[in-house]
Design an enzyme around this catalytic site. Sequence first.
Site, PDB file in Angstrom:
ATOM      1  CG  MET A 172      -1.859  -1.249   0.972  1.00 40.63           C
ATOM      2  SD  MET A 172      -3.336  -1.124   1.847  1.00 40.63           S
ATOM      3  CE  MET A 172      -2.939  -2.224   3.142  1.00 40.63           C
ATOM      4  NE  ARG A 175       8.129  -4.096   8.735  1.00 41.07           N
ATOM      5  CZ  ARG A 175       7.832  -3.593   7.543  1.00 41.07           C
ATOM      6  NH1 ARG A 175       6.627  -3.154   7.292  1.00 41.07           N
ATOM      7  NH2 ARG A 175       8.747  -3.516   6.611  1.00 41.07           N
ATOM      8  CB  CYS A 183       0.624 -42.208   5.277  1.00 39.98           C
ATOM      9  SG  CYS A 183      -0.679 -43.098   4.424  1.00 39.98           S
ATOM     10  CE1 TYR A 187       1.521 -42.893  11.002  1.00 43.34           C
ATOM     11  CE2 TYR A 187       0.598 -44.169  12.817  1.00 43.34           C
ATOM     12  CZ  TYR A 187       0.852 -44.004  11.455  1.00 43.34           C
ATOM     13  OH  TYR A 187       0.414 -44.944  10.557  1.00 43.34           O
TER      14      TYR A 187
END
Length: 888
Positions: free
Chosen positions: A108, A341, A841, A861
């Site tokens: 901007m 920032r 997976c 997992y």
Amino acid sequence: MSTKHVYFFGGKTADGNGKQKELLGGKGANLAEMCTIGIPVPPGFTITTEVCAAYYDNGKKLPEDAIPQIDEAMKKVEATFGKKFGDTTDPLLVSVRSGAALSMPGMMNTILNLGLTDASVEGLAKKTGNPRFAYDSYRRLIDMFGSTAMGVEHEHFEHEIHEMKKEKGVKLDTDLTADDLKELVRRYKAVYKKDVGEDFPQDPKKQLMLAINAVFNSWNGKKAIEYRRIERITGLKGTAVNVQAMVFGNMGNSSGTGVAFTRDPNTGEDVFYGDYLINAQGEDVVAGIRTPEPIAKLGEEMPKVYEQLVGIRATLEKHYKEMQDIEFTVQEGVLYMLQTRSGKRTGTAAVRIAVEMVKEGLIDESTAVKRVNPDSLNHLLQPQLDPKSKVEVVAQGIAASPGAASGMVLLTAEAVVAHSEKNPNDPILLVRKETSPEDVAGMHLAKGILTSTGGKASHAAVVARGWGKPCVVGCEAVKIDEKNQQITIAGKTVKAGEFVTINGTTGDVMIGKVPTVPPSMSGDFATLMQWADKSRKLKVRTNADTPADAAKAREFGAEGIGLCRTEHMFFGKDRIAAVREMILATSEEGRKKALAKIEPFQKADFVGIFEAMDGLPVTIRLLDPPLHEFLPQKDNVRGAEEVAAQIGTTIQKIFERVDELHEFNPMMGFRGCRLPIVFPEIGDMQVRAIIEAAIEVKKKGKSVLPEIMIPLIGTVEELVLLKKRAIATAEECMAKAGTKVEYQIGTMIELPRACIAADKIAEEAEFFSFGTNDLTQMTFGFSRDDIKGFMPTYLKEKILPIDPFQTIDFSGVGELIKIGIQKGRDSRKAKHGSHLKVGICGEHGGDPESVVFCHNVGMDYVSCSPFRVPIARLAAAQASLGETARDK
Ligand code: ADP
Ligand code: MG
Ligand code: MG
């Protein structure tokens, strides 16, 4: 009382504070915060992001009650700064700056010097005794205001200044005199009038209101929308507008402007890092117009200011407990801070900074773990140039973002986009003079970025670092010749499409392809991973088909193999002939004969993998793809001839079989568990190879935990049949060897039916592994390989928030997964009194957001490719630590 729309900051006070990023935007919140901790900031005010939302709701008009609040805040600025807005003798000038809750660099537009008019420019010249400065400021205002607020092409102004310098025979903007600039203002105003159709506004208040609207409008500009799309930024109200008293870095040689990071954003080293320019304003430092000086040199040029700046660096880090990206301006020896920032950084830097800040006592371990964006670890997992390869460095630029990239040279971002659409797998190196926000789409697709101008804070550098993409900037030896579609590097010509390699860690540039080597895990990286593991509940396994991949993954912390694809082993040079022979066989006898040739290879592979995974579970999936994938295609007569000769048949026979096996929709064809159901001998061979390999490795004193995974189960009856057969085979092997091994039999859940019937299936399966690639395909009815035509539109039209093959579709596929887990676990517990182990997976196992999902639904997992194991470990830790504190 009406809503508070406007927040003042200045002196040592502020209406807002650093926590109000949602409302004041990051820039506004931090300007307020800096004021309250006593850092010198020019006074100003912030118009909230809610006003931006209201502006759009209102048909692009400010809410009425915002205007008196703006006037009132302006009065406070005047009082604090001791100048009046619109005054013609000593005018208060302001900047109008955008700033959303998340930083969107370059997205901007900022307008500086607002409030100058034909009358007040004279006053400013007199008051400062510096007409050169006054007219320079004015011509900049006309340019910025014209191009940002009124849509005039910036190029039209650039053309005028360029002509002016040519006429005067000077090279630099700073060589133009006051009179030159006065003339330039006249020409700029003419450009403005021609393009806008009216005179440059001489009422400062009118300038201000137009500028505020322009900032709000830029929120929905093309660049901003594109950036939000790529960065997946959603849910923001809009941008805030910051109106702030101007201070001037362009008042002569005791003035200047700069940008810096409180630590090195490339490496994370605790050094002050940045650039400045004497006698310059605003974006001059980052625009690549003049080459800036390194920050340390300010210590020689302005020792007092430098000392103060170093003090502020320390104050900010202590206060924010985070590396900061700052902007400052020096006006005649007086320092002002204009922005702070949290700084964008490479993954490498993120890790080092987080770990060192723990050691410095600034933050604790779990904060460090939460702070690093898992995807940014990609950076530490970037290939590096092979140290053994011969490298001829032809040029050197500034190392802007680490990692090595070899790619085909393309000269525009549009060319990258166009090329990638057709050849998504081609590695591309985008080579440009400099990049701008218009280029982000192409930059995103490129493997690496090389620019010939610009510094460490240039657009290319900042954006590349944010994405973890190798980048070299400011390589002056690179000359770009777009017309002839080529570049020269130190005099050597490279045509578009030819390869160039960059090393973003060192700044080296090489012509041609250079081999790269995979990275390794050590030092701070290993430390952070240890901390992550302390809070992680999900296990992380890997998808690996070879002992080498398995070993690499283990090095990265994999706790087992979640998916070993046996078909990859079938493609080996010495095996494919036997596989084809098996497919072409017309009898069970023939198939068995061919399978007997494959079996020793298969067994040897498993031995290698079991050894590499000593002590950890290994899930092996039985053959999954349709058989025709192993045969030559019908247009490949040469290939067919070769195969025919190899296995002693005719190409007619081969093509007949290809015809027989042809499928209209292979994704839903004769594959997965359907293969061993029809050809049991295939499954027998694979189970035998697994169990015999396990026995062999166990005999060597290692611990093996094989898990036999049957793919594409839709009904429990399929599983019952195959499981019975597998157990019989396994028992036979163990009896023959006189040794027992523990093993499990489970299934991949990848069909919607399997999720719904999970209770039944779990009665037979010892584990579930969600194959979310297929599950996503089957749930949506999208073939992953055929989404190119419509997915971009789906994303653009927000029909889908994100490509469901990248991040699990939580509300559809995710719900099926939840049903599957719940039904499966309940029924396993009821029937066998045991816990059903559940994992994932698919590709999603390495996607941080999907990992968080897996944690939340209680999986045991995730499994992902070796190089994503650390990313999944970190994401899993963040999931169990609750909210994450990633800097986007
Ligand atoms: P961005 O969001 O692109 O960083 P900024 O709003 O920070 O844009 O402004 C761009 C440049 O203008 C910065 O270099 C900043 O230092 C400078 N600038 C902004 N406001 C002022 C001001 N009040 N006085 C002097 N320079 C300013
Ligand atoms: Mg800007
Ligand atoms: Mg800025």
